[in-house]
Structures are given as C-alpha cells and as structure tokens.
Design an enzyme around this catalytic site. Structure first.
Site, mmCIF file in Angstrom:
data_model
loop_
_atom_site.group_PDB
_atom_site.id
_atom_site.type_symbol
_atom_site.label_atom_id
_atom_site.label_comp_id
_atom_site.label_asym_id
_atom_site.label_seq_id
_atom_site.Cartn_x
_atom_site.Cartn_y
_atom_site.Cartn_z
ATOM 1 N N ASP A 164 0.819 -1.206 0.000
ATOM 2 C CA ASP A 164 0.000 0.000 0.000
ATOM 3 C C ASP A 164 0.858 1.265 0.000
ATOM 4 O O ASP A 164 1.704 1.453 0.867
ATOM 5 C CB ASP A 164 -0.924 0.005 1.229
ATOM 6 C CG ASP A 164 -1.889 1.184 1.191
ATOM 7 O OD1 ASP A 164 -1.989 1.829 0.128
ATOM 8 O OD2 ASP A 164 -2.536 1.445 2.218
ATOM 9 N N HIS A 194 -0.459 4.337 0.020
ATOM 10 C CA HIS A 194 -1.222 5.482 0.556
ATOM 11 C C HIS A 194 -0.643 5.924 1.884
ATOM 12 O O HIS A 194 -1.046 5.446 2.933
ATOM 13 C CB HIS A 194 -2.689 5.120 0.718
ATOM 14 C CG HIS A 194 -3.359 4.805 -0.572
ATOM 15 N ND1 HIS A 194 -3.424 3.540 -1.087
ATOM 16 C CD2 HIS A 194 -3.973 5.612 -1.469
ATOM 17 C CE1 HIS A 194 -4.068 3.564 -2.236
ATOM 18 N NE2 HIS A 194 -4.412 4.807 -2.496
HETATM 19 C C1 B12 Z 1 -4.463 10.070 -2.792
HETATM 20 C C2 B12 Z 1 -4.839 8.690 -3.298
HETATM 21 C C3 B12 Z 1 -3.875 7.961 -3.993
HETATM 22 C C4 B12 Z 1 -2.471 8.470 -4.178
HETATM 23 C C5 B12 Z 1 -1.682 8.172 -2.908
HETATM 24 C C6 B12 Z 1 -0.529 9.142 -2.703
HETATM 25 C C7 B12 Z 1 0.295 8.676 -1.545
HETATM 26 N N1 B12 Z 1 1.473 8.210 -1.805
HETATM 27 O O1 B12 Z 1 -0.189 8.704 -0.428
HETATM 28 C C8 B12 Z 1 -2.001 7.621 -5.395
HETATM 29 C C9 B12 Z 1 -2.329 8.354 -6.674
HETATM 30 C C10 B12 Z 1 -0.530 7.218 -5.407
HETATM 31 C C11 B12 Z 1 -2.946 6.426 -5.276
HETATM 32 C C12 B12 Z 1 -2.659 5.201 -5.837
HETATM 33 C C13 B12 Z 1 -3.533 4.136 -5.857
HETATM 34 N N2 B12 Z 1 -4.807 4.173 -5.368
HETATM 35 CO CO1 B12 Z 1 -5.519 5.601 -4.333
HETATM 36 N N3 B12 Z 1 -6.465 6.955 -3.527
HETATM 37 C C14 B12 Z 1 -6.125 8.163 -3.074
HETATM 38 C C15 B12 Z 1 -7.344 8.893 -2.461
HETATM 39 C C16 B12 Z 1 -7.848 9.884 -3.487
HETATM 40 C C17 B12 Z 1 -7.092 9.608 -1.144
HETATM 41 C C18 B12 Z 1 -6.355 8.797 -0.091
HETATM 42 C C19 B12 Z 1 -5.826 9.743 0.969
HETATM 43 O O2 B12 Z 1 -4.711 10.228 0.839
HETATM 44 N N4 B12 Z 1 -6.659 10.106 1.983
HETATM 45 C C20 B12 Z 1 -6.271 11.101 2.940
HETATM 46 C C21 B12 Z 1 -5.824 10.457 4.244
HETATM 47 C C22 B12 Z 1 -5.390 11.519 5.231
HETATM 48 O O3 B12 Z 1 -6.937 9.771 4.769
HETATM 49 P P1 B12 Z 1 -6.785 8.237 5.241
HETATM 50 O O4 B12 Z 1 -5.697 7.572 4.467
HETATM 51 O O5 B12 Z 1 -8.135 7.619 5.223
HETATM 52 O O6 B12 Z 1 -6.283 8.336 6.744
HETATM 53 C C23 B12 Z 1 -7.041 9.030 7.711
HETATM 54 C C24 B12 Z 1 -7.971 8.127 8.500
HETATM 55 O O7 B12 Z 1 -8.414 7.001 7.727
HETATM 56 C C25 B12 Z 1 -7.163 7.697 9.673
HETATM 57 N N5 B12 Z 1 -6.405 6.444 9.565
HETATM 58 C C26 B12 Z 1 -5.709 5.939 8.537
HETATM 59 N N6 B12 Z 1 -5.130 4.783 8.887
HETATM 60 C C27 B12 Z 1 -5.427 4.554 10.183
HETATM 61 C C28 B12 Z 1 -5.093 3.533 11.064
HETATM 62 C C29 B12 Z 1 -5.563 3.560 12.372
HETATM 63 C C30 B12 Z 1 -5.197 2.470 13.323
HETATM 64 C C31 B12 Z 1 -6.386 4.649 12.805
HETATM 65 C C32 B12 Z 1 -6.880 4.689 14.182
HETATM 66 C C33 B12 Z 1 -6.707 5.666 11.922
HETATM 67 C C34 B12 Z 1 -6.227 5.611 10.615
HETATM 68 O O8 B12 Z 1 -6.226 8.709 9.885
HETATM 69 C C35 B12 Z 1 -6.042 9.519 8.711
HETATM 70 C C36 B12 Z 1 -6.215 10.950 9.096
HETATM 71 O O9 B12 Z 1 -7.537 11.159 9.571
HETATM 72 C C37 B12 Z 1 -8.332 7.702 -2.249
HETATM 73 C C38 B12 Z 1 -9.819 8.032 -2.492
HETATM 74 C C39 B12 Z 1 -10.376 9.020 -1.502
HETATM 75 N N7 B12 Z 1 -10.443 8.664 -0.211
HETATM 76 O O10 B12 Z 1 -10.709 10.106 -1.884
HETATM 77 C C40 B12 Z 1 -7.869 6.678 -3.312
HETATM 78 C C41 B12 Z 1 -8.012 5.191 -3.041
HETATM 79 C C42 B12 Z 1 -7.634 4.913 -1.609
HETATM 80 N N8 B12 Z 1 -7.020 4.600 -3.954
HETATM 81 C C43 B12 Z 1 -7.446 3.489 -4.461
HETATM 82 C C44 B12 Z 1 -6.723 2.692 -5.413
HETATM 83 C C45 B12 Z 1 -7.437 1.481 -5.981
HETATM 84 C C46 B12 Z 1 -5.453 3.039 -5.808
HETATM 85 C C47 B12 Z 1 -4.566 2.225 -6.773
HETATM 86 C C48 B12 Z 1 -4.568 0.731 -6.552
HETATM 87 C C49 B12 Z 1 -4.916 2.377 -8.244
HETATM 88 C C50 B12 Z 1 -5.342 3.729 -8.549
HETATM 89 N N9 B12 Z 1 -6.629 3.952 -8.610
HETATM 90 O O11 B12 Z 1 -4.489 4.598 -8.702
HETATM 91 C C51 B12 Z 1 -3.190 2.813 -6.469
HETATM 92 C C52 B12 Z 1 -2.534 1.902 -5.442
HETATM 93 C C53 B12 Z 1 -1.118 2.280 -5.132
HETATM 94 C C54 B12 Z 1 -0.622 1.415 -4.020
HETATM 95 N N10 B12 Z 1 0.310 0.510 -4.282
HETATM 96 O O12 B12 Z 1 -1.126 1.519 -2.907
HETATM 97 C C55 B12 Z 1 -8.815 3.122 -3.979
HETATM 98 C C56 B12 Z 1 -8.848 1.971 -2.963
HETATM 99 C C57 B12 Z 1 -9.942 1.015 -3.403
HETATM 100 C C58 B12 Z 1 -10.417 0.074 -2.392
HETATM 101 N N11 B12 Z 1 -9.749 -0.084 -1.242
HETATM 102 O O13 B12 Z 1 -11.450 -0.529 -2.654
HETATM 103 C C59 B12 Z 1 -9.349 4.496 -3.460
HETATM 104 C C60 B12 Z 1 -10.360 4.393 -2.309
HETATM 105 C C61 B12 Z 1 -9.945 5.223 -4.661
HETATM 106 C C62 B12 Z 1 -11.001 4.386 -5.368
HETATM 107 N N12 B12 Z 1 -12.246 4.479 -4.953
HETATM 108 O O14 B12 Z 1 -10.654 3.652 -6.290
HETATM 109 N N13 B12 Z 1 -4.065 6.715 -4.566
#
Ligand code: B12
Ligand code: B12
Lengths: 141, 486, 486, 141
Positions: D15, D17
């Site tokens: 992953d 992300h």
């Molecule tokens: C930015 C992004 C990317 C960027 C990532 C940049 C980077 N290096 O970080 C890039 C373009 C590289 C990318 C790539 C991919 N992505 Co992407 N990406 C996103 C996106 C738009 C936002 C994710 C993000 O940064 N969120 C912001 C952070 C701050 O939020 P968070 O991660 O949820 O974390 C917060 C909370 O969840 C919490 N939290 C997180 N972890 C934990 C753990 C614990 C214990 C606790 C308590 C809290 C907690 O704390 C954080 C702060 O509040 C999402 C869709 C969306 N959500 O809008 C898709 C998404 C996550 N990606 C997805 C996919 C499929 C991919 C790719 C496989 C293919 C593609 N579509 O590009 C690749 C995979 C690459 C890889 N090997 O992982 C999917 C996942 C699908 C699924 N799981 O069913 C999503 C959901 C988009 C979609 N609907 O297709 N991605």
C-alpha cells in the site's frame, strides 16, 4: 381506413397538466382520427356524456398530478350504466403520487376499467398503434 | 410618455374586514384566525422565519438557499420532510398545497385527509393548509428553524400560522397555467378589487414577501413575455401594499441566456417599480428556477447533472435562492430521501462554488440581454399604449389581442398562436411570433438563429421540432451535433 | 541561454532487442509477443481504438470523453465493466492494473488470479494485464469500440494487445507517489537508458500516445512544481521518440485556478517542446483531473456535485477529456453501476453544456495564470542552471536540493519541506516554500492570500490547517465563511 | 503519564497510501507517544521484527488499497510465535475492495487478530483516545 373513429381526449379531475393531452390530440388528428379535445380538468361525468353525444369509440385520458385514482372512483360503474361498456379506455401520465413501479399502477387502473395504462413520457405513436390494433380487433377500423 | 396608472377601485376598510371574514368562513378553521393576534404572532417571529429578512441575510452573506417544493398531507410527515430539508441546508421552505385545496374543495379534502391520517398514506399531492388550520400549521412552523411560504393557497390562515409570504397583484400563474376558463378581466378584477390585505399587514409593520412568477413558459420559449408579466405582477402587487418581492427567473438551459435573464429581470423590475412610484418596494433577491422537462427518473445520473447545472448557474450568478426540483422530479412527488440527497448536492455547489465569489463574463450574455430587453420594452410600451397609460387595462387588451401570449396554454381564453424552439446552442427562440409586437430586426435575429439549427439538422423547424424540444434537455441533448461516431 | 540538452546514453539496436525480450521473459505470457506481429496488429486497429486519433477527433468535433479508472481481475467482468463505460459515452478506457502487477510480483498475482476465477471474487484491485497476456487482453480490446490505455503497468504486452498508449520519459508519478526508496537518479537512468521502445514503434508508423502526470500534488498545493515536472516528462519522452502526448491538469477545486492551469499547461508544454527541438510532437488535448479527497461515499449528493463541478470545468474549458472518478471514489473500487451513473451525469453535462460552445472570461484566471507561469519559468531556469543546460542532470540536482519538492511524499529521498493550504476562496497557496525558488514578490502574493484566510478564521495557518484542508472539498466546504446562522 | 508508550505506524503490504499514516504518526507524537514511523509498504515481518526491537506497545497499521486481508495472511500466527501476543493491534483505511459494510470488515479483521478496526476517514483523535484507554487497561499507561 373506411370509417373515421372518434376519440375523446383530456385530463381527468383537477389535473391541469394539459401539454401532454394537447400533444396527444394533435398526433391523433394527424393519424386520421376524429378527435374531441376536452382539454384539462374534465370531470368523469363529462367524459361519459360527451362519449354518448359523440358516439366515441375511445377515450384517452391523461393525468399527471397523482390524483387519478381518486378522480376515477366509480367511473367504471357509471360508464357501464351509460351503456359505454364498448368504449375503449386508455389512461396515461404520472398516475399515482410518487415513484412507483408501473406494473402495480397498471394493475390498479385496469381494475378501474382501463384497457391500457401508460407510464409518464410515453411516446404518442406507441399509444396510437395500440389504439389502431384494438379498434381493428373490435372491427371498428 | 403618459402618466402611468394602475386602475384600482379601493373599497372601504369595514367592507374589507367583512370580505376577509367571509373568505375565512369558508371552512371552520377560519375561526382560528384573530387578525390582531395574527399580527402579534407575526411580530413575535424570529428573523430566521421572516422570508424577506432571510433572503436579504443570504444575499448580504453571499449565500444561497434551495427553494424546493414540499407538500405532503400528514402533519407529522410534513414536519419531518421539512426538517430533512433544513438539515440539507434549506432555509426557505414552501408549503406546497394539494390541488383540491388550491381549488377550494375543502369538504372533499377533509374526507381524504382523514383517510390519510387513518391509513398513514399520502393520498393528497400537497399539504392541505386550510383544513389543517392555524394551530397545526403553527406546530409545523415552530418545529423547523426556517422561513415558510404557502404555495398555491393558504390565505390568512397561512399568515396567522406564521408563514411570511403573500401573493398580491395579477398572478399570471393561475391564469396562464392553472385555469381553463378564467378570463384576463376576471384575473384583473380579482387582484384589483381593493383587497389590500398585504397592505393592511404592512400598515401594522408586518412585511410579507412575494415571488413573481410571471407567465410560466411551460416549454422552450423566450422569456420576454414571462418577464413582462412579472413586471405587471410587481407593480400591481406594490399597488396593493406589497413591500418585498423577488422574481423567479426561469432557466431554460442555455447558459448565456439564463445568465442574461438573471441579470435583466431584477434590473427592469426596479426600473418599472420606480417609474410607477413604488420606490420603497424592496427586491429581496433573484431565484433561478428550473422549467424544462426533467430527465426521466430512471436516469439518476442525468437528473443529478441537471440539478447541478442549475445550481452552477445560480452560484455563478450569485443568486441568493434557487428553485430546485429533486432527482425524482420526473418520477413523482419526491420522498424525504430523494429531496435530501438532491439538496445536499446543491449545498455542495453553493458552499464550494458560490463562496468562491467567482466573477465571470460569458460571451453572448450581453447580446441575449439586449435582445430580451428590447422585446420586453416594446411589449410593455404596447401594453401602456393599449391601456392608454393604465397598465391593467392595457394588460387586459394585450391578452385579448394576443400581444401577450404563450404556447401550450390550458386556458381557452389564451390565443396560443405562438411557439418556441431551441437554436443550435440550445437557446430558446420564437418559431411563431403570433401577435407579440417584436421589432422586425429582432424577429430576424430569431429567424437567423433558428435557421442555423435547421442547417445543422438539415430540415425545417416546425411544430414537431417544438414538440421534440420539450424533451431536448430532459434527454440530455441539445439540438445539433449528432451522436459520436455517426 | 545555453544550448538545451537531454543526457541520453543511447544503446545499439541489438542490445535494445535483447533488453525488450528480457523484459518480456519475466513471465510466460511474454512469449505471446512477436514484435513485428504487434506492429501489424497495431496498424490493423480502427481509428476508434487509437488513443491519439480519438482525442484529436474529440477535439475537432468539440466533444469530450470521460477518462475513468477501471480495473477488475476477471476478464469477463472487465469486459462488461468497459462495455458499461462505453454505453455511458466513454471512448477513452483505462486498463488499471492491480498493485502487485505494478510491482512485478507476477507469481503472487497468478495464485490470486486463479482464486479470483475459481471463486468469482475480485481479489485484486486492478486488471493483471501481464498474467492475462496478449490473447485474453486482445479479447477485451476487440469487444469494446474504444481506445485503451494501460495504467501502472503493461509494457509491450499491452501494445501487442492493442492498447495504444505508452509512457516514456521521466515519470514522476512512480517516483513521487508510488515508491518509497527510489532515487531521482534511478528514475533518470531508467528513463534514459536508451530503451527507445516508443521510438521503435514510431519508426514503424505506430504512434503511441502518453499522458503527462508530473508530480502529483496529493493535497491542496500549488501546481507549479507539478507542471514543471510535466514539462520534464514531456521533453524526455519526446527524446525517446514519443510523438503524441497530453497533460493531465489537476483541478484543485478553485475555478479561477483550475481554468488557469488548464490554459497554461499545454501552452508551456508546446513552448518547451519546441525549445528542445521536438516540433513534431503532438499535444493531443488536455485532460482535467480530479485530485482532492472525495466526499465520503455516504454522501451521494456531494459526490455527484463534486463530479459535476469537475465536468463543468472541463466543459467550460473545452477540454476533450476529463479524468473523472465515480461517486464511490471515497468508498472503494467502483462497481459497474456506480461508474455508469457517474458517467451518465458527466455525459449530460458534456452534451448540454459543452456543446453550447460557451465562451467565458473568469476574473482572476489571468492573475492565477501569470503567477503560476512565473513560478514555473523560475523553477525551470534554476533546473537548467543546475544542469548547466542539461534538463536531466538539472532535475536530479533539483530534487536532491529540494528545488523540486512536494508534500506528503512517501519517498524517503524527497525533501518534503513544503506545505500547501487553501486561501479564503479555496485556491491553493504555498504555506511553506522549502527550497523551491519562488520570486520574493510571488511569495508575498501567497503570504497575503493566506493572510486573508487567517483573518477570516481568526487564527494563523499552520500544519493543522494543511491537514484540515485535505478534506476541505470532500466535506463540501471551502475555508472561510462560517456556517449559516452562526 | 509516567511511561511513554511506543507505537509503530505504517501501511502494510504494497500500500502506497502514505498520507494517512503520516497524519496519524504526527498526531500520535503530538499526543506524547514515542512513534516509530515506518512509512509505506511495510511487510508484516518488518512490523514484527521492529516491534520486537523497540518493545512496542502497539502497532497502528494503515491500508487503503484494498489488499490488506491478503497482505496479512498468517500475520497473527507469526506475531504470536514472535511472542508479541500482548501488543495492541489496530488497523484502519479502505480495508477491502469496493463498498462494504464496516461491520463485516470489522469482523474479518478482528478474526485476523486486530483489537480495533477503523473505517476510512476516521478522525485520528478517536483512534488515539481508544489507544490510551486500551493501554491504561493493560496498565501500560
Ligand atoms: C491520494 C490517493 C492515492 C495516491 C496516494 C498518494 C500517496 N502516496 O499517499 C495515489 C495516486 C498514489 C494512489 C494510488 C492508488 N490508489 Co488511491 N487513492 C487516493 C485517495 C484519493 C485519497 C487517499 C488519501 O490520501 N486520503 C487522505 C488520508 C489523510 O486519509 P486516510 O488515508 O483515510 O487516513 C485518515 C484516516 O483514515 C485515519 N487512519 C488511517 N489509517 C489509520 C489507522 C488507524 C489504526 C487509525 C486509528 C486511523 C487511521 O487517519 C487519517 C487521518 O484522519 C483515495 C480516495 C479518496 N479517499 O478520496 C484513493 C483510493 C484509496 N485509492 C485506491 C486505489 C485502488 C489506488 C490504486 C490501486 C490504483 C489507482 N486507482 O491509482 C493505487 C494503489 C497504489 C498502491 N500501491 O497503494 C482506492 C482503494 C480502493 C479500495 N480499497 O477498494 C481508493 C479508495 C480510490 C477508489 N475508490 O478507487 N491513490
Ligand atoms: C409542466 C409541469 C407543470 C405545469 C403544467 C402546465 C400545464 N398547464 O400543462 C404546472 C406548473 C402548472 C404544474 C402544476 C402542478 N404540478 Co406539475 N409538472 C410539470 C412537469 C415539469 C412537466 C409535465 C409536462 O408538461 N410534461 C410534458 C408532456 C408532453 O408529457 P406528458 O404529460 O407525460 O405526456 C406525454 C406522454 O405521457 C403521453 N401521454 C400523456 N397522456 C397520455 C394518455 C394516453 C392514453 C397515452 C397513450 C399517452 C399519454 O403523451 C405525451 C406526449 O408524449 C412535471 C415533471 C416532469 N415530468 O418533468 C411536473 C409534475 C407532473 N407536476 C407535479 C405536481 C405535483 C404538480 C402540482 C400538484 C404542484 C406543483 N408541484 O406545482 C401542480 C398541480 C396542478 C394541477 N391541478 O394539476 C408532479 C406530479 C407528482 C406525482 N404524480 O406524483 C410532477 C411529476 C413533478 C413532481 N415530481 O412533483 N406542473
């Protein structure tokens, strides 16, 4: 066609949605029917009396505002009493209130005596084709 | 120019009070209304429930609210429907009444209403405000922190209940869209018989707002006639003592044309209100409103896109309200959920786009505005001419002679000699001008625009084109470019 | 100005062929590739499957297509997914590969893929193009009338299968967003090792298109660094013989800024491609792309509104493609249905708004464009300076010194000394400039814009502001104006 | 607090992300924890070995790309063998592929040995509060 069938159109009850029945009426005329266009807000009674006067072959009602079922309470009985059992009855529009599956709506209105029931946005040609079919079947065309 | 007049046979106050009572006596709930108590109740309302204040606040804060449609018969459901609206950011809430109430059939309504309450089924297509009466409706008003407006009916029961709008003036909506046999003279008399109810409240410090509908173009048709009628509505309402009003501006789907109408309408309203001497009448904002047929319910994608297009127009034009339908518009009366999701979409656009305070200039807006303005002034001049300075007399003669006309009218007293179609860019043009006095050079403008489309489609525009155009937007395709790969 | 150079150690053709084979031998399906047969197959494809031709046709006809994300492991489901896309008007179809494939773990993929096919469950987050190989993937290409593009992986198996894009050049996406330890030198070498595959095809009359990603701003952050990297990508790709390319332009949600980037990016690309002597390289269009966080899946209303906002931007900017997510973007990989409904909404806007050929001028666009242009030129000058005219050397030094930098990077070799926040209108501004060479007066511009927001919010902008801004759009609220009635 | 607990963060498997785990790590540090931030693409084995070296009290994993379940096959057994049965295990993100009801996801990952499972876009504070609670319960804080 030998004989020109007479068709009555209009919106039933208090329905003010007149555009559809206007479009429909013009299409029927263009298709060669004699159309008695009653316009909007026609009472069930008026449909019946006009049908008697004009010896109409069919009544094509419209209703969009959702109150059709209430507006048509007892309509079927009345038209039977009036000896209009033979008149073809169609209705179309948004026949009930809110989003509902057309199958149910169809059942409901067939029970009210309608031969065919159409969903909103039905293409007029479809209805006219059906009408010709049904009239031919009754040997009225 | 002649001195502008509005014929108005004012009656004495005693008779006025009698008439008001008579109106209320049509149904038992009328007894719940005590005029002075109503004034007191209105004055006790917080600003957040007073329509004109809410609109002004929205405008000052650079915000916008959806102005939806909402009417369901059972009180509890109506309350929850309205709370759902408020939760999705709506602060201007309509009380859409059912069709029978609109037609004064309270006896009939009562029966159905009781059945509704017994079965829990919504058997009426709106909220029967008269039958519910004051106490119940106050319950509605008090349980949601927003301003309420009666739609279609309500009278002083609505006012006593704390709803804060009132429609005075010559309401073309009733004449042009809802009735079959009313004559324009009847409309004029009804609005001119001196029933200065809104003025009576104004004299006591209660300002009721109104929206101006004009003559609804039920199909793709240029707005000039509609806007003329909004101006007539405005000045006749002001004459009745209406101090606050705002225009609905019907968005037909062509961006340049929509933005032009939104800019033009309040400007001309102000100008004519002033001309007629109603300088103290407020224009509280503008409310873009959606008119063309809606995408069939089945296509939720198109439905959302359509809603959001209108929201973008409203946001880009910095309007403070937008009359929005729901994604179920084509299907039937929306449920609480379809409303909420629709208005959440709208709210996103308001909060994200509207608040960017975007300044933009769209080509052709000026031209569309100029064309419409010339049409409107020409028609109004003709009306004042016909009325020899009296706008009401003029309007009567204008409708009778087809100087004011609109297509697809249900009313047998309307000439219905006109027709509109879209041009190659989706803008609304006159196909048949009837007797509307439109200057030759403007007629040529319309003809040339229609010709462009005919060229594109390779066939002449006619009645059938106009019928097809009823769906051009709901089917998500403006005329012109053929489908990809063909 | 010095003669511009791109360091490029070209290898001899025999070695090239060896390397290409070696690449393909990583997995048995590589055997399915016969280079000359691949060329023949590519030449046999109809125009409607050739990416660059489809884009040019779209532009000429004034149309637009969604460029979605689509990847699911089982072939049959992938076909139906793509057919669903085509049905909703998509003619540019991606083949998004799964993460393991992207990382070359074909062994592992094989096991999972077999399990997928056995259980019918999609256990991979994309389409494993290598493991499926040429025959199967041709089946996909041949069953949908659209152009296909491999995303993330594919190599010559993709080309032999009839996909018509190829990414040459220094791909910052992999370096800046997908990898943890890669050094910029490694990236440069990889793209500079003379593997002129795309050129090899071009020499044989097969033109493969590419999209330029630049350095993805994974959060609200000005685009200047990203666009600089797209220019670097462009010229290094052109050097490899890439003849057709188009930029993704990341829309951050502020209309003026978004429209400015869309106008600026292709203009500067053209200029620098020419400067470096690649006058024959086509720019086939621009593709606005959605970056900020997506509304949480639960709020379908916001999701639709967000999609439609991006569609409006694309339509108003007359783009010929738009990289669009689905309403499920926040939830997970979209289903066929959520995709279709999302793209039908998009199609409505394209057909209704795009085809109005709207000409508009948005205030502040010029200013935003000017600011970004100055930043970009300054950074590029610095890079060419560092590289003493060699853009590749310069880029290496630039990243190592933080002249090129981006926040939230997963890569340990990135300085990550910069940070962005939104201003009071939602535009992206620098909060921390790190070592990015931005002229003082421009820095002041950013500071002043941020100050406006600080004033509005009554507190200094800091790291926590930047974190909150990750959600400012997904939560449907640009900074600034407090909620209504508070 | 008397003792400063050690927490390991990172995204598991392949992953990429990383933003979430970065935000989370900083928040943990600000909350007074000792954070070993492994960043993205951390193998299950690495989590285990680092936990042993640092005598970590908790591991807060992230995974957004939908492959977490596969990535964590056998992880629980391994960490037990490694004698880390006492380490608190949380995971959050888009844990599965596509839209699914969090309840199911939670069940799935609790079965894999996680004490708490968080949906996407969880507020970090929520997670940190839980962590303090669980640590206190274990007398480690
Ligand atoms: C930015 C992004 C990317 C960027 C990532 C940049 C980077 N290096 O970080 C890039 C373009 C590289 C990318 C790539 C991919 N992505 Co992407 N990406 C996103 C996106 C738009 C936002 C994710 C993000 O940064 N969120 C912001 C952070 C701050 O939020 P968070 O991660 O949820 O974390 C917060 C909370 O969840 C919490 N939290 C997180 N972890 C934990 C753990 C614990 C214990 C606790 C308590 C809290 C907690 O704390 C954080 C702060 O509040 C999402 C869709 C969306 N959500 O809008 C898709 C998404 C996550 N990606 C997805 C996919 C499929 C991919 C790719 C496989 C293919 C593609 N579509 O590009 C690749 C995979 C690459 C890889 N090997 O992982 C999917 C996942 C699908 C699924 N799981 O069913 C999503 C959901 C988009 C979609 N609907 O297709 N991605
Ligand atoms: C225009 C319109 C109005 C105009 C009508 C102007 C006029 N005088 O005609 C005005 C503003 C007056 C109006 C008023 C009201 N309306 Co209205 N209106 C519409 C709207 C937007 C379009 C209807 C229309 O003109 N369609 C175009 C015509 C050509 O299509 P059509 O009628 O379906 O007819 C075609 C086919 O159905 C077919 N057809 C029709 N009848 C028949 C019969 C047969 C036998 C056959 C074969 C074929 C056939 O042929 C026609 C040509 O193809 C619809 C929503 C929508 N669909 O977008 C709401 C809608 C119909 N209205 C509605 C409502 C509730 C009202 C009001 C009660 C309150 C309100 N919201 O304003 C009042 C009721 C007034 C009254 N007493 O009837 C609801 C109905 C709800 C329901 N049934 O559940 C709708 C669906 C909007 C909504 N979702 O709330 N409305």
């Amino acid at each position: 066609m030998k004989r020109v069938p007479t068709v009555i159109t209009g919106t039933v009850g208090m329905d003010a949605h007149v555009i559809g029945t206007k479009v429909l009426s013009r299409a029927l005329r263009d298709a060669g029917f004699k159309v008695v266009e009653l316009g909007m807000q026609v009472t069930p009674e008026e449909f019946i009396s006009v049908a008697q006067e004009t010896r109409a072959d069919a009544i094509l009602m419209s209703s969009l505002y959702g109150m059709a079922e209430l507006d048509l309470k007892g309509f079927n009985e009345k038209r039977m009493e009036a000896g209009l059992g033979d008149v073809i009855l169609y209705i179309g529009g948004n026949l009930v209130i809110g989003r509902t599956d057309h199958k149910e709506v169809e059942k409901k209105f067939k029970a009210l005596g309608f031969d065919r029931v159409y969903p909103p946005e039905t293409d007029t040609d479809a209805g006219i084709e059906d009408l010709k079919k049904d009239l031919k079947a009754k040997g009225k065309m | 120019m002649k001195k502008l007049r509005i014929s108005n046979k004012r009656i004495d106050d005693e008779l006025l009070m009698k008439k008001r009572r008579a109106e209320l006596d049509k149904w038992p709930t009328g007894k719940e209304v005590d005029f002075d108590e109503a004034v007191a109740y209105q004055k006790s309302l917080p600003d957040s429930k007073i329509w004109w204040k809410v609109m002004v606040k929205l405008r000052e804060e650079g915000r916008m609210s959806v102005f939806p449609r909402a009417g369901t018969p059972i009180l509890e459901n109506m309350i929850s429907l309205c709370q759902g609206l408020r939760d999705s950011g709506v602060v201007l809430i309509p009380v859409t009444t059912d069709s029978y109430t609109r037609l004064g059939q309270f006896e009939k309504v009562q029966g159905i209403l009781e059945e509704c309450e017994r079965t829990g089924k919504p058997l009426l297509n709106g909220y029967p405000i008269i039958n519910h009466g004051v106490k119940k409706t106050r319950k509605l008003v008090e349980s949601v922190d927003a301003a309420f407006s009666p739609r279609g009916a309500g009278g002083e029961i609505a006012i006593a209940s704390g709803l804060t709008t009132w429609n005075a003036g010559m309401g073309f909506l009733g004449f042009g869209s809802y009735s079959k046999n009313m004559t324009i003279r009847e409309l004029a008399e009804r609005s001119q018989n001196g029933m200065r109810v809104v003025g009576w409240y104004a004299d006591r410090g209660v300002i009721l707002c109104t929206d101006l509908h004009g003559w609804l173009p039920s199909s793709p048709f240029p707005l000039s006639v509609c806007i003329v009628c909004e101006i007539i509505e405005a000045v006749t309402a002001a004459e009745q003592g209406q101090k606050a009003m705002y225009p609905l501006v019907y968005c037909m789907g062509n961006m340049a044309q929509d933005l032009a109408s939104i800019r033009l309408t309040p400007r001309l309203l102000r100008e004519y209100l002033d001309k007629f001497g109603y300088k103290d009448t407020m224009i509280t904002g503008t409310c873009p409103s959606q008119i063309p047929l809606f995408p069939v319910a089945m296509d939720m994608g198109g439905a959302f896109a359509y809603l959001n297009y209108i929201c973008m127009i409203a946001a880009l034009s910095k309007s403070n309200a937008v009359d929005l339908r729901s994604i179920d518009e084509g299907a039937g009366i929306p449920s609480r959920d379809t409303n909420s999701v629709s208005y959440r979409a709208a709210k996103w656009i308001f909060d994200v786009v509207r608040e960017q305070k975007i300044e933009l200039e769209v080509k052709d807006v000026d031209e569309e505005e100029k064309v419409a303005e010339i049409e409107i002034r020409t028609i109004l001049d003709k009306i004042l001419d016909l009325g020899d300075g009296d706008i009401v007399d003029g309007t009567i003669k204008a409708v009778e002679s087809g100087v004011l006309d609109s297509p697809w009218s249900p009313n047998v007293n309307v000439k219905d000699k006109v027709l509109g179609v879209r041009d190659a860019r989706g803008a609304c043009r006159y196909l048949e001008f009837g007797n509307i006095p439109i200057p030759e050079e403007i007629k040529d403008f319309h003809r040339q625009k229609v010709a462009e489309r005919e060229k594109l489609e390779g066939k002449k525009a006619d009645y059938h084109t106009a019928v097809r155009d009823l769906w051009s937007f709901s089917k998500g395709k403006i005329v012109g470019i053929p489908p990809y790969n063909q």
